[in-house]
Design a protein around this motif. Structure first.
Motif, PDB file in Angstrom:
ATOM      1  N   ASP A 397     -33.221  99.782  35.653  1.00 40.38           N
ATOM      2  CA  ASP A 397     -33.043  98.708  34.671  1.00 40.38           C
ATOM      3  C   ASP A 397     -34.359  98.468  33.936  1.00 40.38           C
ATOM      4  OD1 ASP A 397     -30.468  98.475  35.429  1.00 40.38           O
ATOM      5  OD2 ASP A 397     -30.687  96.550  36.489  1.00 40.38           O
ATOM      6  N   ALA A 398     -34.250  97.997  32.700  1.00 40.01           N
ATOM      7  CA  ALA A 398     -35.425  97.640  31.896  1.00 40.01           C
ATOM      8  C   ALA A 398     -35.588  96.126  31.897  1.00 40.01           C
ATOM      9  CB  ALA A 398     -35.282  98.167  30.474  1.00 40.01           C
ATOM     10  N   LEU A 399     -36.807  95.671  32.186  1.00 35.87           N
ATOM     11  CA  LEU A 399     -37.118  94.243  32.224  1.00 35.87           C
ATOM     12  C   LEU A 399     -38.233  93.960  31.234  1.00 35.87           C
ATOM     13  CD1 LEU A 399     -37.182  93.609  36.092  1.00 35.87           C
ATOM     14  CD2 LEU A 399     -35.270  93.249  34.525  1.00 35.87           C
ATOM     15  N   SER A 400     -38.056  92.858  30.482  1.00 39.01           N
ATOM     16  CA  SER A 400     -39.086  92.453  29.531  1.00 39.01           C
ATOM     17  C   SER A 400     -39.636  91.086  29.926  1.00 39.01           C
ATOM     18  CB  SER A 400     -38.510  92.388  28.101  1.00 39.01           C
ATOM     19  OG  SER A 400     -38.132  93.670  27.655  1.00 39.01           O
ATOM     20  N   PHE A 401     -40.987  90.987  29.883  1.00 37.64           N
ATOM     21  CA  PHE A 401     -41.649  89.731  30.237  1.00 37.64           C
ATOM     22  C   PHE A 401     -42.647  89.374  29.145  1.00 37.64           C
ATOM     23  CE2 PHE A 401     -40.278  91.290  34.351  1.00 37.64           C
ATOM     24  CZ  PHE A 401     -39.856  90.148  35.008  1.00 37.64           C
ATOM     25  N   GLU A 418     -52.993  80.989  29.169  1.00 32.26           N
ATOM     26  CA  GLU A 418     -53.313  81.657  27.923  1.00 32.26           C
ATOM     27  C   GLU A 418     -52.323  82.800  27.713  1.00 32.26           C
ATOM     28  OE1 GLU A 418     -57.270  83.600  25.855  1.00 32.26           O
ATOM     29  OE2 GLU A 418     -57.019  83.738  28.019  1.00 32.26           O
ATOM     30  N   PRO A 419     -51.678  82.863  26.547  1.00 34.27           N
ATOM     31  CA  PRO A 419     -50.694  83.931  26.310  1.00 34.27           C
ATOM     32  C   PRO A 419     -51.375  85.284  26.148  1.00 34.27           C
ATOM     33  CG  PRO A 419     -51.017  82.656  24.321  1.00 34.27           C
ATOM     34  CD  PRO A 419     -51.797  81.956  25.396  1.00 34.27           C
ATOM     35  N   LEU A 420     -50.619  86.335  26.572  1.00 35.45           N
ATOM     36  CA  LEU A 420     -51.114  87.701  26.424  1.00 35.45           C
ATOM     37  C   LEU A 420     -50.175  88.483  25.498  1.00 35.45           C
ATOM     38  CD1 LEU A 420     -52.247  88.396  30.096  1.00 35.45           C
ATOM     39  CD2 LEU A 420     -53.691  87.902  28.113  1.00 35.45           C
ATOM     40  N   GLU A 421     -49.319  89.324  26.077  1.00 39.47           N
ATOM     41  CA  GLU A 421     -48.388  90.111  25.269  1.00 39.47           C
ATOM     42  C   GLU A 421     -47.069  90.247  26.010  1.00 39.47           C
ATOM     43  OE1 GLU A 421     -49.647  94.573  26.874  1.00 39.47           O
ATOM     44  OE2 GLU A 421     -50.234  93.961  24.863  1.00 39.47           O
ATOM     45  N   ASP A 458     -55.869  95.642  26.001  1.00 38.22           N
ATOM     46  CA  ASP A 458     -55.094  95.631  24.750  1.00 38.22           C
ATOM     47  C   ASP A 458     -55.161  94.270  24.055  1.00 38.22           C
ATOM     48  OD1 ASP A 458     -54.456  98.241  25.292  1.00 38.22           O
ATOM     49  OD2 ASP A 458     -52.447  97.810  26.084  1.00 38.22           O
ATOM     50  N   CYS A 459     -55.264  93.229  24.872  1.00 40.19           N
ATOM     51  CA  CYS A 459     -55.315  91.874  24.303  1.00 40.19           C
ATOM     52  C   CYS A 459     -56.733  91.423  23.992  1.00 40.19           C
ATOM     53  CB  CYS A 459     -54.653  90.882  25.253  1.00 40.19           C
ATOM     54  SG  CYS A 459     -52.888  91.178  25.505  1.00 40.19           S
ATOM     55  N   GLY A 460     -57.719  92.262  24.301  1.00 41.56           N
ATOM     56  CA  GLY A 460     -59.110  91.898  24.037  1.00 41.56           C
ATOM     57  C   GLY A 460     -59.607  90.799  24.939  1.00 41.56           C
ATOM     58  N   LYS A 461     -59.093  90.705  26.128  1.00 36.81           N
ATOM     59  CA  LYS A 461     -59.494  89.654  27.064  1.00 36.81           C
ATOM     60  C   LYS A 461     -60.413  90.224  28.144  1.00 36.81           C
ATOM     61  CE  LYS A 461     -56.694  86.778  24.994  1.00 36.81           C
ATOM     62  NZ  LYS A 461     -57.215  85.683  24.128  1.00 36.81           N
TER      63      LYS A 461
END
Length: 639
Positions: A397-401, A418-421, A458-461
């Motif tokens: 199954d594919a899960l998106s978060f 803090e939001p990421l992606e 990827d998020c520059g964090k």
């Protein structure tokens, strides 16, 4: 009885009987008148003896000497035994050569090679045979070279000594000649030179002292001419030592048993010493020392902010292994329409033991997947079995978060989200966390650690690990590891310190290891401290045992001295006797140590050598003290 009857009784043919008569081995009585032979029972016995000796392949010349009583039957049998054994060795060598020739694959054999081989066998066999024969001759002469008798009266002067010797020669009907009178006279009997000494012995029946005279042959003309002096003296020593061991067999057995017990005790001692060393050496492998990064107040070991410099130090250290790193995320699960639902905890980790009591065996994998492949992949995840059941998440199954992370506020004592992606992942495994402690926070979803780090990049964090634990590679080098980690900014946790989320505290579970090492080192130090004492005890026993066993052998020593054996040689012979018995008993003790598995072969040999060295030192001291007495006083019972 007539010849026919003798044939039936002896099994010897008429022709052979006549032949023995011609050789002078048999002289039957002739009947008067007809001159027929009349054999007696003694003649029959004589013929049977001849037959027996001929069956032993004894020459007629030797048989004649026996029948004429020129040589004893035992002595002749001993000589024939040596001759037969020599023939046996030669025949065995010939048999071996014949077998070797028979095994050749061709008729064209290497004649020169076989001749050289046979000559070498003959030479080597001859040398060994000569050595054996030399020893047998020396031993025989030693046995026959001593005469012992009791004097009929007191022997207090040189004249009385000579008179006693002349009386013995007269009784034995042998020619006597005095060479050097005195209390240790030299004389000849039938041309053979002897030296004599006298010793007083108590008579149990009369209660009076009697004089015992011991005479020893001084020269062995035949042997001295055939055998080199050093070899003859060596063989004499071997014979003397072997005779003394057999004569004092009870004391010999006691000496051997004591040596056996000493070596056995030493084997157990060395076994315990080596066992302590081995335990100390193997302790780092058997007793694992683990470490975790906490906050300084020791309240949190997950959900922390562990800086990169700490990670670099831990990964770069030569004292760490099995490093488990984790990073935590918050994630809103999105449905097929992109709408967010419940909030879940996601953790990126490189080892399953980042969660205590969780292992790869607790994961049910999709076909073709395992932990190694999982760590090298992206956009894949393992879901908690509870999560799988609640959300009906199945394999593939594919899960998106929609991911978020916590970050510290400016004060560092509270957290902000803090939001990421948003990430989409395929389910490749389902984890069972039922064996994990109920108080442990378990993730709903597990990501590969590389994927978690990539999300930050990827998020520059700035990346911070949330948890970190590892195993100390060599706990014996704990101090070096602690210094490295201290230089990286970690410090020991302190209860009651201000609360924070910084991963700056270090907790090492080394209490048990340190206590065990301390205990083993104390035991090892105690055992090693006893080693000089143990060796000293062996030296003392090496002195005491021979000293006690030799107390009843002063007269034996004194007689040897009086008959011309030097003090040094006497002491050497007695020393060799005790040393050989100790060596044999010690070897048996070392073997017993091997059987009881208290030591291995190398340690058993080491114990045996140490025992012999220490025991020999003590025995040498005992021999030196033993010989410090007056020979004359002992022989006259004044000592």
């Amino acid at each position: 009885m007539n010849t026919k009857q003798v044939e039936e009784l002896t099994g010897i043919t008429r022709q052979n009987i006549r032949y023995y008569e011609k050789q002078g081995l048999l002289e039957p009585v002739r009947e008067t008148g007809n001159a027929y032979r009349d054999y007696s029972k003694e003649d029959v016995r004589r013929l049977k003896l001849i037959k027996m000796l001929r069956m032993l392949d004894m020459p007629l010349k030797e048989i004649e000497s026996i029948l004429n009583e020129e040589v004893s039957l035992k002595e002749a049998a001993a000589r024939q035994q040596e001759a037969l054994q020599k023939q046996q060795r030669q025949l065995q060598a010939a048999v071996e050569v014949c077998m070797s020739i028979h095994k050749e694959k061709t008729e064209m054999i290497d004649v020169d090679g076989y001749l050289e081989k046979m000559e070498n066998m003959s030479q080597n066999g001859g040398v060994f045979a000569r050595i054996v024969d030399d020893y047998k001759h020396v031993a025989l002469q030693e046995q026959q070279g001593k005469i012992t008798f009791y004097a009929s009266q007191d022997v207090n002067t040189a004249g009385m000594f000579e008179k006693a010797l002349r009386e013995y020669a007269l009784e034995q009907n042998v020619k006597f000649q005095m060479i050097k009178p005195g209390m240790y006279p030299e004389f000849t009997l039938e041309g053979v030179t002897y030296t004599a000494a006298r010793i007083l012995e108590g008579n149990e029946e009369t209660g009076k002292a009697v004089v015992k005279i011991v005479c020893k042959r001084k020269k062995y003309e035949k042997i001295e001419r055939e055998i080199p002096e050093k070899r003859r003296m060596f063989f004499q020593g071997v014979h003397t030592v072997s005779v003394n061991i057999r004569r004092h067999r009870l004391k010999s057995i006691l000496n051997g048993v004591i040596s056996l017990l000493i070596v056995l005790v030493m084997s157990f001692y060395l076994g315990n010493l080596n066992s302590a060393k081995l335990q100390l050496k193997e302790l780092p492998e058997k007793l694992t020392v683990s470490a975790q990064v906490w906050n300084v107040c020791a309240e949190l070991k997950s959900g922390l902010f562990i800086p990169q410099r700490v990670l670099d130090t831990v990964y770069g250290s030569s004292h760490t292994k099995q490093i488990a790193e984790g990073v935590e995320f918050l994630g809103y699960l999105q449905d097929s329409g992109g709408e967010e639902s419940d909030l879940y905890m996601l953790t990126g980790m490189n080892r399953t033991d980042a969660v205590e009591e969780f292992s790869e065996e607790d994961i049910a994998w999709a076909d073709g997947w395992d932990w190694k492949k999982f760590q090298e992949s992206r956009d894949v995840c393992i879901v908690n079995a509870t999560f799988s059941e609640e959300r009906q998440a199945q394999m593939k199954d594919a899960l998106s978060f929609s991911l978020e992370r916590y970050r510290q506020n400016m004060a560092g004592v509270s957290l902000e989200r803090e939001p990421l992606e948003t990430v989409s992942m395929e389910v490749v495994g389902i984890g069972d966390f039922s064996n994990v402690d109920k108080e442990t926070d378990v993730p709903d979803v597990i990501l590969p650690l590389k994927m978690g780090k990539q999300i930050f990049e990827d998020c520059g964090k700035t990346y911070f690990a949330s948890s970190l634990s590892f195993v100390v590679k060599d706990p014996m080098e704990l101090n070096a590891l602690k210094k490295e980690l201290k230089d990286a900014g970690l410090q020991s946790v302190i209860q009651g310190s201000p609360a924070s989320f910084a991963g700056a505290g270090l907790k090492i579970d080394d209490a048990v290891f340190i206590d065990t090492v301390t205990s083993l080192k104390k035991s090892l130090s105690l055992l090693e401290g006893f080693l000089p004492f143990v060796l000293l005890v062996v030296v003392m026993l090496g002195y005491i045992v021979p000293h006690l066993l030799l107390q009843g052998r002063r007269e034996e020593y004194a007689i040897m001295r009086a008959l011309g054996t030097g003090r040094r040689r006497c002491s050497l012979l007695f020393f060799t006797e005790h040393f050989l018995l100790a060596a044999a008993g010690g070897a048996a003790g070392a073997l017993a140590g091997l059987l009881f598995r208290s030591s291995d072969i190398r340690d058993a040999l080491l114990v045996w050598v140490l025992f012999l060295a220490c025991y020999a030192a003590g025995t040498a001291a005992a021999m030196w003290m033993f010989g410090r007495f007056s020979v004359a006083a002992v022989l006259s019972h004044r000592d």
